[in-house]
Every structure is written in C-alpha cells, then in structure tokens.
Design an enzyme around this catalytic site. Structure first.
Site, PDB file in Angstrom:
ATOM      1  N   CYS A  94       3.130  11.820 -29.256  1.00 48.42           N
ATOM      2  CA  CYS A  94       2.597  12.481 -28.059  1.00 48.42           C
ATOM      3  C   CYS A  94       1.141  12.858 -28.343  1.00 48.42           C
ATOM      4  O   CYS A  94       0.527  12.287 -29.251  1.00 48.42           O
ATOM      5  CB  CYS A  94       3.445  13.687 -27.647  1.00 48.42           C
ATOM      6  SG  CYS A  94       3.506  15.030 -28.853  1.00 48.42           S
ATOM      7  N   ASN A  98       1.606  16.550 -31.007  1.00 50.24           N
ATOM      8  CA  ASN A  98       2.691  16.561 -32.004  1.00 50.24           C
ATOM      9  C   ASN A  98       3.239  17.983 -32.237  1.00 50.24           C
ATOM     10  O   ASN A  98       3.665  18.318 -33.341  1.00 50.24           O
ATOM     11  CB  ASN A  98       2.243  15.923 -33.340  1.00 50.24           C
ATOM     12  CG  ASN A  98       3.378  15.615 -34.315  1.00 50.24           C
ATOM     13  OD1 ASN A  98       3.174  15.586 -35.522  1.00 50.24           O
ATOM     14  ND2 ASN A  98       4.588  15.369 -33.820  1.00 50.24           N
ATOM     15  N   CYS A 123       4.823  19.691 -29.077  1.00 53.99           N
ATOM     16  CA  CYS A 123       5.803  19.936 -28.001  1.00 53.99           C
ATOM     17  C   CYS A 123       6.824  18.803 -27.855  1.00 53.99           C
ATOM     18  O   CYS A 123       8.006  18.988 -28.140  1.00 53.99           O
ATOM     19  CB  CYS A 123       5.100  20.144 -26.655  1.00 53.99           C
ATOM     20  SG  CYS A 123       4.027  21.593 -26.588  1.00 53.99           S
ATOM     21  N   ARG A 124       6.387  17.631 -27.396  1.00 55.42           N
ATOM     22  CA  ARG A 124       7.323  16.560 -27.055  1.00 55.42           C
ATOM     23  C   ARG A 124       7.794  15.735 -28.247  1.00 55.42           C
ATOM     24  O   ARG A 124       9.009  15.515 -28.410  1.00 55.42           O
ATOM     25  CB  ARG A 124       6.688  15.622 -26.003  1.00 55.42           C
ATOM     26  CG  ARG A 124       6.463  16.283 -24.671  1.00 55.42           C
ATOM     27  CD  ARG A 124       5.519  15.472 -23.794  1.00 55.42           C
ATOM     28  NE  ARG A 124       4.154  15.492 -24.323  1.00 55.42           N
ATOM     29  CZ  ARG A 124       3.134  14.836 -23.810  1.00 55.42           C
ATOM     30  NH1 ARG A 124       3.329  14.064 -22.747  1.00 55.42           N
ATOM     31  NH2 ARG A 124       1.928  14.934 -24.345  1.00 55.42           N
ATOM     32  N   SER A 125       6.862  15.223 -29.054  1.00 55.14           N
ATOM     33  CA  SER A 125       7.297  14.308 -30.123  1.00 55.14           C
ATOM     34  C   SER A 125       8.129  14.980 -31.216  1.00 55.14           C
ATOM     35  O   SER A 125       9.013  14.331 -31.774  1.00 55.14           O
ATOM     36  CB  SER A 125       6.121  13.505 -30.699  1.00 55.14           C
ATOM     37  OG  SER A 125       5.119  14.328 -31.225  1.00 55.14           O
ATOM     38  N   ASP A 146       3.692  16.336 -20.051  1.00 56.42           N
ATOM     39  CA  ASP A 146       3.166  17.303 -21.018  1.00 56.42           C
ATOM     40  C   ASP A 146       3.558  18.716 -20.563  1.00 56.42           C
ATOM     41  O   ASP A 146       3.124  19.168 -19.502  1.00 56.42           O
ATOM     42  CB  ASP A 146       1.639  17.146 -21.056  1.00 56.42           C
ATOM     43  CG  ASP A 146       0.986  18.121 -22.016  1.00 56.42           C
ATOM     44  OD1 ASP A 146       1.691  18.986 -22.579  1.00 56.42           O
ATOM     45  OD2 ASP A 146      -0.238  18.010 -22.193  1.00 56.42           O
TER      46      ASP A 146
HETATM   47  P1  4NP Z   1       2.397  17.635 -26.893  1.00 54.32           P
HETATM   48  O1  4NP Z   1       1.839  18.835 -26.000  1.00 54.32           O
HETATM   49  O2  4NP Z   1       1.434  16.487 -26.736  1.00 54.32           O
HETATM   50  O3  4NP Z   1       3.733  17.350 -26.275  1.00 54.32           O
HETATM   51  O4  4NP Z   1       2.494  18.155 -28.304  1.00 54.32           O
HETATM   52  C1  4NP Z   1       0.526  19.300 -26.098  1.00 54.32           C
HETATM   53  C2  4NP Z   1       0.176  20.154 -27.092  1.00 54.32           C
HETATM   54  C3  4NP Z   1      -1.117  20.638 -27.172  1.00 54.32           C
HETATM   55  C4  4NP Z   1      -2.051  20.253 -26.227  1.00 54.32           C
HETATM   56  C5  4NP Z   1      -1.691  19.391 -25.215  1.00 54.32           C
HETATM   57  C6  4NP Z   1      -0.403  18.909 -25.156  1.00 54.32           C
HETATM   58  N1  4NP Z   1      -3.366  20.778 -26.302  1.00 54.32           N
HETATM   59  O5  4NP Z   1      -4.160  20.453 -25.404  1.00 54.32           O
HETATM   60  O6  4NP Z   1      -3.686  21.521 -27.237  1.00 54.32           O
END
Ligand code: 4NP
Length: 148
Positions: A3, A6, A8-10, A119
């Site tokens: 993602c 790294n 939240c989702r992955s 996201d």
């Molecule tokens: P992820 O979520 O891609 O599922 O881990 C996010 C985590 C952090 C951010 C964006 C999405 N950020 O902009 O910091």
C-alpha cells in the site's frame, strides 16, 4: 502486500493472509511494504491493530518498510491495494516478468472490476472495518485460486 504507508492496509493484508496460509498448512512467505517511506520503522496504525485484534489476527509486531526493486525477485506475486500503488510499482519494473507479478488484491474476488482497497488513513473505525472485510474476502479468494 503493498500500500502507500505500510501502516494501515498492507499490514492487515499481511497478517490476514499469513493466518489463512498457516491455518491451511500452506508454506507461503508473506510480507508487506509501502510505496512511500513516510512511516518506515513504525508499527501499524492503532486502528488496524484494533480491527485485526477483534478478528483474532495479530499484527502489532509488524514494522513498516519501503518497497524495493529486489522484492520483484524475492516474491512470486505482489498484491497492491489500489491503482496508485499499482502505477508506482509498475514504474519500477524492468521487464514483463516483473510487470506480471503485480496484481490488484481484489482481482480474484472481483475479476476485471478494478476494485480498490480504499485508503482509510483519514477515515474512522467504520472505514477500517470495511477495509478489513474487503481484504479478508480478497485473501480468501487468492488462496483458493492460486494455492489450493
Ligand atoms: P496505508 O495508509 O497506505 O494503508 O498504510 C496510509 C498511511 C499513511 C498515509 C497515507 C495512507 N500518509 O499519508 O501518511
């Protein structure tokens, strides 16, 4: 499992897939990474840890890292959560064999529909639950179609 951050989702996809793989006694190496270095070294977002915990999946010991081109040789499949991740990884490929490894996580559950795992970073608990369900259903289908 890839993602953006790294966190939240992955990490959810990594934990869920590993549990399903272990449950079926499959011998699959599962890892996750982000296309960004925003949160390198961090543990998963507390909302991901919590929704996973509610489903008896432990992810609190994972730490974020950034995707590297060596991942293309270390892994047979690279599942991405959304089309941005897909495009970012596509730019890093050097041949068709690498390009073919990149697959949208939902592809086997919803073939050709390009359904993205949204996201949830700026969302709430409900968004994390929605994301969890989509990731879990997608992982189940991947195991059935690729590994059983
Ligand atoms: P992820 O979520 O891609 O599922 O881990 C996010 C985590 C952090 C951010 C964006 C999405 N950020 O902009 O910091």
């Amino acid at each position: 499992m890839v993602c953006l951050g790294n966190i939240c989702r992955s990490p959810l996809a990594e934990g869920i897939f590993r549990d399903k793989s272990n449950y079926r006694k499959l011998n699959i190496i599962v890892d996750s990474a982000g296309t960004s270095d925003f949160h390198v070294g961090a543990t998963p977002d507390y909302r991901s840890i919590e929704v996973a915990r509610k489903n008896n999946v432990g992810i609190s010991n994972l730490t974020a890292r950034k995707f590297t081109v060596t991942d293309f040789s270390h892994f047979d499949y690279i599942f991405v959560m959304d089309l941005n991740n897909y495009n970012e990884l596509f730019k890093l490929t050097s041949d068709d064999a690498e390009r073919k490894k990149i697959i949208l996580l939902s592809e086997f559950l919803y073939p050709k529909q390009k359904i993205q795992v949204p996201d949830p970073y700026y969302g709430d608990e409900k968004d994390f639950e929605t994301v969890y369900k989509l990731i879990e259903d997608s992982c189940e289908k991947i195991i059935e179609q690729l590994f059983l």
